[in-house]
Scaffold this motif. Structure first.
Motif, PDB file in Angstrom:
ATOM      1  N   LYS A 107       0.719  -1.095  -0.166  1.00  0.00           N
ATOM      2  CA  LYS A 107       0.179  -0.034   0.103  1.00  0.00           C
ATOM      3  C   LYS A 107       0.978   1.228   0.326  1.00  0.00           C
ATOM      4  O   LYS A 107       0.602   1.994  -1.002  1.00  0.00           O
ATOM      5  N   SER A 108       1.810   1.291   1.031  1.00  0.00           N
ATOM      6  CA  SER A 108       2.486   2.551   1.127  1.00  0.00           C
ATOM      7  C   SER A 108       3.372   2.513  -0.068  1.00  0.00           C
ATOM      8  O   SER A 108       3.727   3.906  -0.588  1.00  0.00           O
ATOM      9  N   THR A 109       4.071   1.467  -0.799  1.00  0.00           N
ATOM     10  CA  THR A 109       5.012   1.581  -1.744  1.00  0.00           C
ATOM     11  C   THR A 109       4.094   2.461  -2.808  1.00  0.00           C
ATOM     12  O   THR A 109       4.421   3.007  -3.920  1.00  0.00           O
ATOM     13  N   LEU A 110       2.750   1.997  -3.175  1.00  0.00           N
ATOM     14  CA  LEU A 110       2.046   2.415  -4.129  1.00  0.00           C
ATOM     15  C   LEU A 110       1.751   4.007  -4.128  1.00  0.00           C
ATOM     16  O   LEU A 110       1.731   4.736  -5.017  1.00  0.00           O
ATOM     17  N   LEU A 111       1.454   4.368  -2.787  1.00  0.00           N
ATOM     18  CA  LEU A 111       1.000   5.710  -2.596  1.00  0.00           C
ATOM     19  C   LEU A 111       2.308   6.702  -2.967  1.00  0.00           C
ATOM     20  O   LEU A 111       2.385   7.877  -3.393  1.00  0.00           O
ATOM     21  N   LYS A 112       3.498   5.901  -2.605  1.00  0.00           N
ATOM     22  CA  LYS A 112       4.894   6.649  -2.881  1.00  0.00           C
ATOM     23  C   LYS A 112       5.068   6.955  -4.282  1.00  0.00           C
ATOM     24  O   LYS A 112       5.590   7.990  -4.771  1.00  0.00           O
ATOM     25  N   ILE A 113       4.852   5.841  -4.951  1.00  0.00           N
ATOM     26  CA  ILE A 113       4.844   5.823  -6.461  1.00  0.00           C
ATOM     27  C   ILE A 113       3.916   7.040  -7.170  1.00  0.00           C
ATOM     28  O   ILE A 113       4.143   8.027  -7.990  1.00  0.00           O
ATOM     29  N   LYS A 133       4.936  10.328  -6.494  1.00  0.00           N
ATOM     30  CA  LYS A 133       6.454  10.670  -7.045  1.00  0.00           C
ATOM     31  C   LYS A 133       7.410  10.548  -6.253  1.00  0.00           C
ATOM     32  O   LYS A 133       8.352  11.393  -6.593  1.00  0.00           O
ATOM     33  N   VAL A 134       7.177  10.029  -5.202  1.00  0.00           N
ATOM     34  CA  VAL A 134       8.267  10.013  -4.028  1.00  0.00           C
ATOM     35  C   VAL A 134       9.557   9.089  -4.614  1.00  0.00           C
ATOM     36  O   VAL A 134      10.607   9.342  -4.564  1.00  0.00           O
ATOM     37  N   THR A 135       8.913   7.770  -5.235  1.00  0.00           N
ATOM     38  CA  THR A 135       9.758   7.051  -5.708  1.00  0.00           C
ATOM     39  C   THR A 135       9.306   6.538  -7.359  1.00  0.00           C
ATOM     40  O   THR A 135       7.957   6.718  -7.332  1.00  0.00           O
ATOM     41  N   SER A 175       3.486   3.284 -15.699  1.00  0.00           N
ATOM     42  CA  SER A 175       3.502   4.708 -15.717  1.00  0.00           C
ATOM     43  C   SER A 175       2.456   5.154 -15.059  1.00  0.00           C
ATOM     44  O   SER A 175       1.257   4.593 -14.612  1.00  0.00           O
ATOM     45  N   ILE A 176       2.452   6.600 -14.357  1.00  0.00           N
ATOM     46  CA  ILE A 176       1.333   7.035 -13.842  1.00  0.00           C
ATOM     47  C   ILE A 176       1.204   8.195 -14.378  1.00  0.00           C
ATOM     48  O   ILE A 176       2.001   9.178 -14.885  1.00  0.00           O
ATOM     49  N   LYS A 177      -0.245   8.544 -14.741  1.00  0.00           N
ATOM     50  CA  LYS A 177      -0.694   9.723 -15.505  1.00  0.00           C
ATOM     51  C   LYS A 177      -1.584  10.332 -14.560  1.00  0.00           C
ATOM     52  O   LYS A 177      -2.586   9.903 -13.945  1.00  0.00           O
ATOM     53  N   CYS A 178      -1.552  11.709 -14.262  1.00  0.00           N
ATOM     54  CA  CYS A 178      -2.254  12.391 -13.550  1.00  0.00           C
ATOM     55  C   CYS A 178      -2.710  13.831 -14.003  1.00  0.00           C
ATOM     56  O   CYS A 178      -1.657  14.346 -14.847  1.00  0.00           O
ATOM     57  N   SER A 228       0.328  15.057  -0.390  1.00  0.00           N
ATOM     58  CA  SER A 228       0.707  13.633   0.048  1.00  0.00           C
ATOM     59  C   SER A 228       0.862  13.887   1.594  1.00  0.00           C
ATOM     60  O   SER A 228       1.694  14.687   1.881  1.00  0.00           O
ATOM     61  N   LEU A 229       0.503  13.046   2.335  1.00  0.00           N
ATOM     62  CA  LEU A 229       0.377  13.016   3.606  1.00  0.00           C
ATOM     63  C   LEU A 229       0.975  11.392   3.997  1.00  0.00           C
ATOM     64  O   LEU A 229       0.157  10.487   4.238  1.00  0.00           O
ATOM     65  N   LEU A 230       2.391  11.148   3.718  1.00  0.00           N
ATOM     66  CA  LEU A 230       2.790   9.697   3.815  1.00  0.00           C
ATOM     67  C   LEU A 230       3.014   9.165   5.232  1.00  0.00           C
ATOM     68  O   LEU A 230       3.190   8.316   5.689  1.00  0.00           O
ATOM     69  N   GLU A 231       3.953  10.212   5.682  1.00  0.00           N
ATOM     70  CA  GLU A 231       4.364  10.126   7.193  1.00  0.00           C
ATOM     71  C   GLU A 231       4.394  11.421   7.970  1.00  0.00           C
ATOM     72  O   GLU A 231       4.467  12.373   7.346  1.00  0.00           O
ATOM     73  N   VAL A 232       4.329  11.063   9.428  1.00  0.00           N
ATOM     74  CA  VAL A 232       4.248  12.233  10.080  1.00  0.00           C
ATOM     75  C   VAL A 232       5.389  13.119   9.956  1.00  0.00           C
ATOM     76  O   VAL A 232       6.633  12.822  10.193  1.00  0.00           O
ATOM     77  N   GLY A 233       5.335  14.351   9.681  1.00  0.00           N
ATOM     78  CA  GLY A 233       6.249  15.495   9.712  1.00  0.00           C
ATOM     79  C   GLY A 233       6.993  15.222   8.441  1.00  0.00           C
ATOM     80  O   GLY A 233       7.748  16.321   8.277  1.00  0.00           O
ATOM     81  N   THR A 234       6.587  14.832   7.286  1.00  0.00           N
ATOM     82  CA  THR A 234       7.076  14.950   5.899  1.00  0.00           C
ATOM     83  C   THR A 234       7.110  16.219   5.423  1.00  0.00           C
ATOM     84  O   THR A 234       5.957  16.932   5.356  1.00  0.00           O
ATOM     85  N   GLY A 235       8.303  16.602   4.974  1.00  0.00           N
ATOM     86  CA  GLY A 235       8.356  18.102   4.557  1.00  0.00           C
ATOM     87  C   GLY A 235       8.390  19.297   5.415  1.00  0.00           C
ATOM     88  O   GLY A 235       8.138  20.302   4.971  1.00  0.00           O
ATOM     89  N   PHE A 236       8.484  18.959   6.792  1.00  0.00           N
ATOM     90  CA  PHE A 236       8.405  19.964   7.686  1.00  0.00           C
ATOM     91  C   PHE A 236       9.953  19.958   8.405  1.00  0.00           C
ATOM     92  O   PHE A 236      10.659  19.196   8.245  1.00  0.00           O
TER      93      PHE A 236
END
Length: 431
Positions: free
Chosen positions: A87-93, A96-98, A104-107, A113-121
């Motif tokens: 699940k988490s691997t899919l969300l990271k893809i 575009k974290v990994t 391919s992903i088309k959006c 994204s809120l993947l982990e507490v404090g990410t980007g802080f």
């Protein structure tokens, strides 16, 4: 026509066990040599399925394999599965974290994204400064962020500490602020990975309400990963079940939860606990085993409406305590507590006379609608303030459609309890 905002095509992700990066230099050279000759990556042909419970034969493992799905604008998609399902691997893809190994992903829109507490802080910066930093990372202008600033601060509940460095925030405060930034800065796609589990019940309720507003009123899309089936059922309009890195089911959210329950729940009627059991408590009392028995004293995992459910357990006293209390909680497959029983409810007192003892709790004439249910057992002191042993979702049982009372189909969606009260006509009414 469908208004597709996100599309995953043949997504696969391969990792090499025990390595950071792609592996050795020889492997990288081999990949490069195949690539310049226009040939396929040779390591795509090897690798084990993502089943963490079995010993593999290869140094490579497929965290995800051949994932395909589309998400429409305004849809709330729940992604569920056991730990390690991908699940988490899919969300990271998707975020575009990994990058995926293949596919391919088309959006069509901005992703928050809120993947982990404090990410980007940045821990050295204040909460207010981090709002502007996170907003900029999400592609917002300073003017856009400033226009939403007061709403973000109010929703997060961190107003008193908004000018304090984030490194002094608790994990709950951090996730409150991070969620508020992502939700109020209006990305087209909001990706959330179990971070709500950090927040308290009040904040979880607010967050779910906000996500519902985002999807229904704002027409924005939410991808939500959670082990809380009640939240998935309340929030999501569609569910994807992942198992060992592959899509097992994609469709109706109720059916997705049912499929997940069938995957997650082992079909056993008895279990012995050891020191590796996932449990909590100080160990003064220790559960040794748990078993389900029917009215014929037969060990079973499946019951019908009207059967007797007998819960037998063995407990060991590792202390000099002579009295204790027991709690047994039964929950539905979406983690909704159905009922909680204790000896005192039946005027029974637990008095320990031996080191190891066996007890049976008899629930007569069960009336639960068809579905999967789990049992959590707790041993504590007589006030309930000291937990001796607690095993969450220790064993599962199923209630089938049928039984001595049922003369009509009883789908799980029809209710929770089956009742057949007395009906009678009191009088005839004359017009």
């Amino acid at each position: 026509m469908k208004d597709i905002i996100l599309k995953a095509e043949n997504i696969s992700k391969q990792y090499r066990l025990g390595q950071v990066g792609t592996g050795t230099l020889s492997h990288d050279l081999n990949r490069w040599w195949h690539e310049i000759r226009g040939k396929e990556n040779p390591y795509l042909k090897i690798g084990d399925t993502n089943d963490r419970s079995t010993k593999g034969e290869s140094d490579y493992v497929w965290a995800l394999q051949d994932i395909n799905f589309e998400v429409e604008r305004g849809e709330v998609l729940g992604i569920i599965g056991k730990n390690g399902a991908g699940k988490s691997t899919l969300l990271k893809i998707l975020s575009k974290v990994t990058a995926p190994t293949t596919g391919s992903i088309k959006c069509w829109g901005r992703i928050a994204s809120l993947l982990e507490v404090g990410t980007g802080f940045n821990g050295e910066m204040t909460g207010r400064e981090n709002i502007f930093l996170n907003g900029a990372i999400l592609g917002m202008t300073k003017k856009e962020i400033a226009s939403k600033l007061d709403e973000i601060i109010e929703f997060s509940g961190c107003e008193r500490y908004i000018d304090t460095p984030v490194k002094r925030y608790s994990s709950g405060m951090t996730v409150r602020l991070a969620f508020a930034v992502a939700a109020f800065l209006e990305p087209e796609i909001l990706v959330i990975d179990e971070v709500l589990a950090v927040g308290d019940a009040e904040f979880q309720k607010k967050a779910i309400g906000k996500m519902q507003d985002i999807s229904k009123q704002g027409g924005r899309t939410v991808l939500f990963v959670s082990h809380n089936m009640a939240a998935i059922k309340q929030l999501c309009t569609r569910g994807i079940v992942l198992e060992n890195g592959k899509v097992k089911y994609d469709g109706n959210v109720d059916k997705a939860i049912e499929t997940y329950s069938e995957t997650n729940y082992s079909k056993i009627s008895q279990i012995k606990f050891d020191h590796n059991t996932n449990r909590s408590g100080n160990g003064k009392m220790e559960f040794l085993s748990l078993e389900f028995l029917n009215q014929n004293n037969k060990s079973v995992q499946e019951f019908s409406i009207g059967d007797d459910l007998n819960i037998a357990f063995k407990i060991k006293n590792n202390s000099d305590e002579t009295r204790s209390e027991i709690g047994i909680q039964i929950k539905s497959s979406d983690d909704m507590p159905i009922f909680h029983i204790m000896p005192r409810d039946s005027n029974y007192e637990f008095i320990h006379t031996n080191t190891e003892e066996q007890y049976v709790v008899s629930i007569k004439d069960i009336r639960l609608f068809p579905g999967s249910y789990s049992v959590t057992i707790i041993s504590c002191n007589t006030t309930g303030h000291e937990i001796y042993d607690m095993i969450n979702n220790a064993l599962h049982f199923d209630v089938l459609d049928g039984g001595k009372y049922t003369i009509r189909p009883l789908p799980r969606t029809a209710g929770l309890f089956f009742l057949n009260p007395e009906w009678k006509k009191v009088s005839d009414l004359i017009n």
